[in-house]
Design a protein around this motif. Structure first.
Motif, PDB file in Angstrom:
ATOM      1  N   TYR A   1      26.725  17.679  13.629  1.00  0.00           N
ATOM      2  CA  TYR A   1      26.206  17.336  14.847  1.00  0.00           C
ATOM      3  C   TYR A   1      24.960  17.009  15.113  1.00  0.00           C
ATOM      4  CZ  TYR A   1      30.767  14.645  16.232  1.00  0.00           C
ATOM      5  OH  TYR A   1      31.819  14.113  16.323  1.00  0.00           O
ATOM      6  N   GLY A   2      25.504  19.417  14.938  1.00  0.00           N
ATOM      7  CA  GLY A   2      23.477  19.805  14.566  1.00  0.00           C
ATOM      8  C   GLY A   2      22.553  19.193  13.758  1.00  0.00           C
ATOM      9  N   PHE A   3      23.473  18.879  13.073  1.00  0.00           N
ATOM     10  CA  PHE A   3      22.351  17.600  11.906  1.00  0.00           C
ATOM     11  C   PHE A   3      22.095  16.594  12.282  1.00  0.00           C
ATOM     12  CE2 PHE A   3      21.962  15.528   7.614  1.00  0.00           C
ATOM     13  CZ  PHE A   3      21.152  16.503   7.040  1.00  0.00           C
ATOM     14  N   TYR A   4      23.345  15.805  12.746  1.00  0.00           N
ATOM     15  CA  TYR A   4      22.309  14.898  13.351  1.00  0.00           C
ATOM     16  C   TYR A   4      21.306  15.067  14.288  1.00  0.00           C
ATOM     17  CZ  TYR A   4      25.632  12.229  10.306  1.00  0.00           C
ATOM     18  OH  TYR A   4      26.917  12.354   9.413  1.00  0.00           O
ATOM     19  N   LEU A   5      21.358  15.658  15.038  1.00  0.00           N
ATOM     20  CA  LEU A   5      20.661  16.253  15.896  1.00  0.00           C
ATOM     21  C   LEU A   5      19.350  16.704  15.696  1.00  0.00           C
ATOM     22  CD1 LEU A   5      19.834  17.089  19.597  1.00  0.00           C
ATOM     23  CD2 LEU A   5      21.326  19.205  18.918  1.00  0.00           C
ATOM     24  N   THR A   6      18.562  17.561  14.273  1.00  0.00           N
ATOM     25  CA  THR A   6      18.264  17.827  13.734  1.00  0.00           C
ATOM     26  C   THR A   6      16.903  15.784  13.514  1.00  0.00           C
ATOM     27  OG1 THR A   6      18.818  18.077  11.673  1.00  0.00           O
ATOM     28  CG2 THR A   6      18.568  19.987  13.391  1.00  0.00           C
ATOM     29  N   ILE A   7      17.920  15.087  12.501  1.00  0.00           N
ATOM     30  CA  ILE A   7      16.839  14.010  12.772  1.00  0.00           C
ATOM     31  C   ILE A   7      16.591  13.461  13.507  1.00  0.00           C
ATOM     32  CG2 ILE A   7      17.600  12.324  11.251  1.00  0.00           C
ATOM     33  CD1 ILE A   7      19.773  12.984   9.688  1.00  0.00           C
ATOM     34  N   GLY A   8      17.407  12.878  14.517  1.00  0.00           N
ATOM     35  CA  GLY A   8      17.677  12.633  15.564  1.00  0.00           C
ATOM     36  C   GLY A   8      15.668  12.978  16.034  1.00  0.00           C
ATOM     37  N   ILE A   9      15.663  14.689  16.408  1.00  0.00           N
ATOM     38  CA  ILE A   9      14.781  15.320  17.526  1.00  0.00           C
ATOM     39  C   ILE A   9      13.501  14.935  16.169  1.00  0.00           C
ATOM     40  CG2 ILE A   9      13.397  17.772  17.985  1.00  0.00           C
ATOM     41  CD1 ILE A   9      16.178  18.561  18.524  1.00  0.00           C
ATOM     42  N   SER A  10      13.668  14.499  14.409  1.00  0.00           N
ATOM     43  CA  SER A  10      12.485  15.047  13.805  1.00  0.00           C
ATOM     44  C   SER A  10      11.859  13.501  13.631  1.00  0.00           C
ATOM     45  CB  SER A  10      12.787  14.908  12.554  1.00  0.00           C
ATOM     46  OG  SER A  10      13.373  14.009  11.969  1.00  0.00           O
ATOM     47  N   ILE A  11      12.722  12.231  14.254  1.00  0.00           N
ATOM     48  CA  ILE A  11      11.937  11.345  14.509  1.00  0.00           C
ATOM     49  C   ILE A  11      11.132  11.229  15.203  1.00  0.00           C
ATOM     50  CG2 ILE A  11      12.985   8.168  14.677  1.00  0.00           C
ATOM     51  CD1 ILE A  11      15.169   9.002  13.277  1.00  0.00           C
ATOM     52  N   PHE A  12      12.070  11.110  16.515  1.00  0.00           N
ATOM     53  CA  PHE A  12      10.735  11.678  18.351  1.00  0.00           C
ATOM     54  C   PHE A  12      10.088  12.333  17.921  1.00  0.00           C
ATOM     55  CE2 PHE A  12      10.283  13.217  21.862  1.00  0.00           C
ATOM     56  CZ  PHE A  12      10.185  12.594  22.720  1.00  0.00           C
ATOM     57  N   TYR A  13       9.779  13.160  17.017  1.00  0.00           N
ATOM     58  CA  TYR A  13       9.041  14.485  17.412  1.00  0.00           C
ATOM     59  C   TYR A  13       7.895  13.533  17.001  1.00  0.00           C
ATOM     60  CZ  TYR A  13       6.119  18.095  15.845  1.00  0.00           C
ATOM     61  OH  TYR A  13       5.247  19.157  15.243  1.00  0.00           O
ATOM     62  N   VAL A  14       7.772  13.230  15.137  1.00  0.00           N
ATOM     63  CA  VAL A  14       7.082  12.253  14.334  1.00  0.00           C
ATOM     64  C   VAL A  14       6.150  11.153  15.080  1.00  0.00           C
ATOM     65  CG1 VAL A  14       6.337  10.945  12.506  1.00  0.00           C
ATOM     66  CG2 VAL A  14       7.897  12.880  11.958  1.00  0.00           C
ATOM     67  N   GLY A  15       6.906  10.519  15.915  1.00  0.00           N
ATOM     68  CA  GLY A  15       6.567   9.410  16.942  1.00  0.00           C
ATOM     69  C   GLY A  15       5.528  10.314  17.997  1.00  0.00           C
ATOM     70  N   TYR A  16       6.252  11.013  18.338  1.00  0.00           N
ATOM     71  CA  TYR A  16       5.279  11.377  20.086  1.00  0.00           C
ATOM     72  C   TYR A  16       4.673  12.099  19.379  1.00  0.00           C
ATOM     73  CZ  TYR A  16       6.202  13.424  24.385  1.00  0.00           C
ATOM     74  OH  TYR A  16       5.661  13.526  25.804  1.00  0.00           O
ATOM     75  N   TYR A  17       4.150  13.102  18.805  1.00  0.00           N
ATOM     76  CA  TYR A  17       3.429  13.724  18.457  1.00  0.00           C
ATOM     77  C   TYR A  17       2.155  13.399  17.143  1.00  0.00           C
ATOM     78  CZ  TYR A  17       5.560  18.010  20.807  1.00  0.00           C
ATOM     79  OH  TYR A  17       5.687  17.970  21.833  1.00  0.00           O
TER      80      TYR A  17
END
Ligand code: HEC
Length: 310
Positions: A130-146
């Protein structure tokens, strides 16, 4: 059910980013103190929750022991089963580790044998997955957001902004410094106090080679600074430049490390105030005749009209 859980993590991940990026306009390091307090606060809260859960578990165990002492083994077993079913914490940890119980390890034992060390084919612990999926989710959001939204700035943009701020700060600082004078903007000083300071500097640092009169002597190292002939130009800008950078190969050192720009400004102006003083026994003229440009309308006209041996 498993899919829903993963989806939940994906949906939650932006919240983490939002929480982390709050106040992203301001400098992270400037807020480091505040961020640290926040992080310590979170750690304290988590530790407190863990302690409470632990205490509750202890209390349940005590209660079970009490039942055992007062009512015997059967009711005790019943209570234990009940608490095992009801303890959400235990269920969560079990779901999050999904470890195969020791009794069933034989089922997942692999054939590999490395000098007696055997390998278990355990599945990846769900907490890790789950932690791994979480990092993938965060990275997708991160790229879009930042990188693609205007809400937050990427580190490259932040860098640009900080550089601009730093340059502005340097500009502001330099504007307050009279030392900003250099050979491109220097003008002749005529104020008696400035020339007096210029004389002091000259007598201290320059007289050894140019003599106190500035005129030098036939056998002095430095050339005559009181005549109209100059080796390196006779305008205030020329003189400032000669004093600042020197002519090291000819024995005139660069003064920019020993004298501040304001001091070079004053001593240069002082030198030019010596023009035409004609000190007795001065050194013979060297260089080119310099004629000051009076007519500011006519800057281009030729300043150098005569030539004498160097
Ligand atoms: C160690 C000896 C020495 C000292 C000290 C010295 N100078 Fe000179 N200076 C020279 C020499 C030698 C030259 C001629 C350089 C050349 O031939 O190009 C010269 C040239 C100059 C010139 C250019 C003259 C021209 O004809 O263009 C100026 C201006 C000048 N010095 C100013 C100063 C000032 C101001 C100081 C003190 C801060 C100073 N000098 C200290 C040796 C010295």
């Amino acid at each position: 059910m498993k899919k829903i859980k993963i989806l939940g993590f994906f949906l939650l991940s932006p919240l983490f980013i939002l929480a982390a990026s709050e106040g992203s306009d301001s400098n992270f390091y400037a807020d480091l103190g505040l961020n640290l307090i926040g992080i310590i606060g979170i750690i304290v809260v988590v530790a407190a929750i863990a302690l409470i859960v632990n205490l509750l578990n202890q209390a349940i165990k005590l209660r079970e022991l009490q039942i055992y002492e007062e009512q015997g083994f059967e009711p005790y077993l019943e209570a234990k089963k009940k608490s095992a079913r009801s303890s959400w914490w235990r269920r969560v940890t079990k779901a999050m580790t999904a470890a195969v119980p020791v009794e069933r390890e034989q089922d997942i034992l692999l054939n590999h044998d490395y000098d007696g060390i055997r390998e278990l084919d355990n599945s990846l612990p769900p907490w890790w997955v789950y932690g791994f999926y979480l990092t993938i989710g965060i990275s997708i959001f991160y790229v879009g957001y930042y990188h693609f939204s205007s809400n937050a700035k990427s580190s490259a943009e932040l860098y640009e902004i900080e550089m601009e701020q730093a340059e502005a700060a340097v500009e502001r600082y330099l504007a307050t410094q009279a030392n900003r004078v250099d050979e491109s903007n220097v003008t002749l000083l005529t104020d008696a106090a400035d020339l007096g300071e210029g004389k002091d500097i000259f007598d201290t640092y320059c007289a050894a080679c140019h003599l106190k009169t500035g005129g030098g002597a036939p056998n002095s190292v430095g050339p005559n600074l009181t005549d109209k002939y100059w080796l390196h130009g006779g305008s205030i800008k020329d003189v400032f430049k000669t004093v600042k950078y020197g002519v090291p190969e000819k024995g005139m050192i660069s003064w920019k490390d020993q004298l501040r720009p304001t001091e070079i400004h004053k001593v240069s102006s002082y030198i030019l105030s010596l023009q035409g003083t004609n000190p007795p026994g001065a050194k013979e003229p060297q260089g080119e005749l310099y004629v000051p440009e009076e007519d500011t309308e006519n800057q281009d006209s030729v300043k150098v009209i005569g030539l004498i041996n160097n």
